[in-house]
Design a protein around this motif. Structure first.
Motif, short mmCIF file in Angstrom:
data_model
loop_
_atom_site.label_atom_id
_atom_site.label_comp_id
_atom_site.label_asym_id
_atom_site.label_seq_id
_atom_site.Cartn_x
_atom_site.Cartn_y
_atom_site.Cartn_z
N VAL A 93 -10.36 -6.09 4.80
CA VAL A 93 -9.32 -5.06 4.84
C VAL A 93 -10.03 -3.72 4.96
O VAL A 93 -10.65 -3.23 4.01
N MET A 118 4.48 -8.29 -3.93
CA MET A 118 3.77 -8.28 -2.65
C MET A 118 2.80 -9.47 -2.58
O MET A 118 2.24 -9.89 -3.58
N ARG A 119 2.60 -10.01 -1.36
CA ARG A 119 1.57 -11.00 -1.14
C ARG A 119 0.20 -10.36 -1.40
O ARG A 119 0.03 -9.14 -1.28
N GLU A 122 -2.66 -10.26 0.24
CA GLU A 122 -3.26 -9.48 1.31
C GLU A 122 -2.56 -8.14 1.48
O GLU A 122 -3.20 -7.08 1.65
N THR A 123 -1.23 -8.14 1.40
CA THR A 123 -0.47 -6.89 1.51
C THR A 123 -0.79 -5.96 0.35
O THR A 123 -0.94 -4.74 0.53
N ARG A 138 -4.12 -4.25 0.92
CA ARG A 138 -4.01 -3.14 1.86
C ARG A 138 -3.39 -1.91 1.19
O ARG A 138 -3.83 -0.78 1.41
N PHE A 139 -2.37 -2.14 0.38
CA PHE A 139 -1.74 -1.05 -0.38
C PHE A 139 -2.77 -0.37 -1.28
O PHE A 139 -2.86 0.86 -1.34
N ASP A 188 3.15 5.30 0.12
CA ASP A 188 4.09 4.74 1.11
C ASP A 188 4.06 5.54 2.41
O ASP A 188 4.10 4.96 3.51
N LEU A 231 0.91 4.69 4.32
CA LEU A 231 1.00 3.36 4.92
C LEU A 231 1.89 3.37 6.17
O LEU A 231 1.59 2.70 7.15
#
Length: 319
Positions: free
Chosen positions: A244, A273-274, A276-277, A280-281, A306, A309
């Motif tokens: 990532v 959130m998953r 991986e998500t 990234r966050f 937010d 992103l």
């Protein structure tokens, strides 16, 4: 009969860890052994890995509780007041007969830092109360680190695991860990040096040549290796690793970036959130934090994360 709207409960994060007050010195370069350098200015602000991570989780949108210990002193009152302003539940913050933990931090012109920590009250965070246990079992996500007694870290992980709470361990400052602790961890967050230490790598870096990469999956079901300006690598047991990347930004101060990552990750996971998500966050949150000085003062609010992103705009030098 009118319908009743049931609002979903907010994602809940509990952090068990340290709370310090940071004294930060700005310098042109980090002093070498025996060298004296002049500071270009000093600031005093809240810090400590536990407090940083709790603030990051709260600002990222989670209902957050911090279990920590402070002294009955000016720095202790500064800590409590600051936590309250961030909306963090302080009911489980203990006041003990020891000075509040402090950190002396030197930050150079490139944003790199060196840190000396006096544990103070953090060393007195021994044992967990019934109220602590209730909070841990009710949490969606528990975050722990290694600036408090290891027995307390292990007990918190064990209680969290028994309560089906997702347990995140940020293994810093690095030390050897008992196997029982790792067995209770769902997600391990480490930098490359820490990953190599725990995997018994020889070079201090995580790569195939020293065997560390082959061992990291054995440490926990999910291992996230943070890499500073390169971002992070997600290792999920049984899956291929995922890089990532971090956006390019100009770093003013890296202090607290790793803690911002951990707190934002916890908040994202708590709201569903998953992985991986969520990584990234968290990478974006950490990238935002390094553009401002200090630990707690640099941690971004959810609206800022937010926006970054959605737009990809993290500052004048983002790409």
């Amino acid at each position: 009969m009118s319908e009743t709207t049931v609002c979903p409960k907010p994602p809940k994060v509990v952090v068990v860890g340290s709370a310090n007050v940071d004294q930060v010195f700005r310098v042109v370069s980090i002093p070498a052994p025996g060298e004296t350098v002049m500071s270009m200015g000093t600031t005093t602000a809240r810090g400590g890995k536990g407090q940083n991570q709790a603030v990051a989780a709260a600002r990222a949108g989670a209902s957050t509780t911090l279990i920590c210990a402070v002294g009955d002193d000016e720095f202790g009152r500064l800590t409590r007041d600051g936590l309250s302003r961030d909306g963090i539940d302080t009911a489980l913050v203990r006041t003990v007969d020891a000075p509040t933990g402090t950190a002396l931090i030197a930050v150079d012109d490139s944003g790199e830092n060196t840190i000396i920590v006096d544990a103070g009250a953090n060393a007195a965070l021994i044992g967990l109360t019934n109220a602590d246990t209730t909070a841990l079992r009710a949490a969606d996500v528990l975050v722990i680190q290694l600036e408090i007694p290891l027995d307390t870290v292990s007990a918190a992980a064990r209680i969290g695991r028994a309560g089906n709470t997702t347990v995140i361990l940020n293994a810093a400052p690095i030390q050897d860990l008992p196997a029982g602790l790792l067995a209770d961890v769902d997600i391990l967050v480490v930098n490359e040096h820490e990953a190599a230490h725990l995997s018994r790598g020889s070079s201090g870096r995580l790569d195939d040549s020293d065997g560390a990469a082959g061992n990291v999956d054995a440490l926990a079901p999910v291992v996230i290796v943070t890499q500073g300006k390169q971002g992070a690598v997600l290792h999920e047991r049984g899956s291929n690793s995922i890089q990532v990347a971090a956006p390019r930004v100009t770093s003013a101060d890296a202090t607290g970036a790793g803690d911002t990552f951990c707190g934002a990750l916890a908040a994202a996971l708590a709201e569903g959130m998953r992985v991986e998500t969520a990584v990234r966050f968290a990478v974006v949150a950490a990238s935002l934090s390094v553009q401002r000085a200090g630990a707690v003062p640099s941690i971004p609010q959810r609206v800022t994360i937010d926006e970054a992103l959605s737009t990809g705009n993290l500052g004048p030098d983002s790409a």
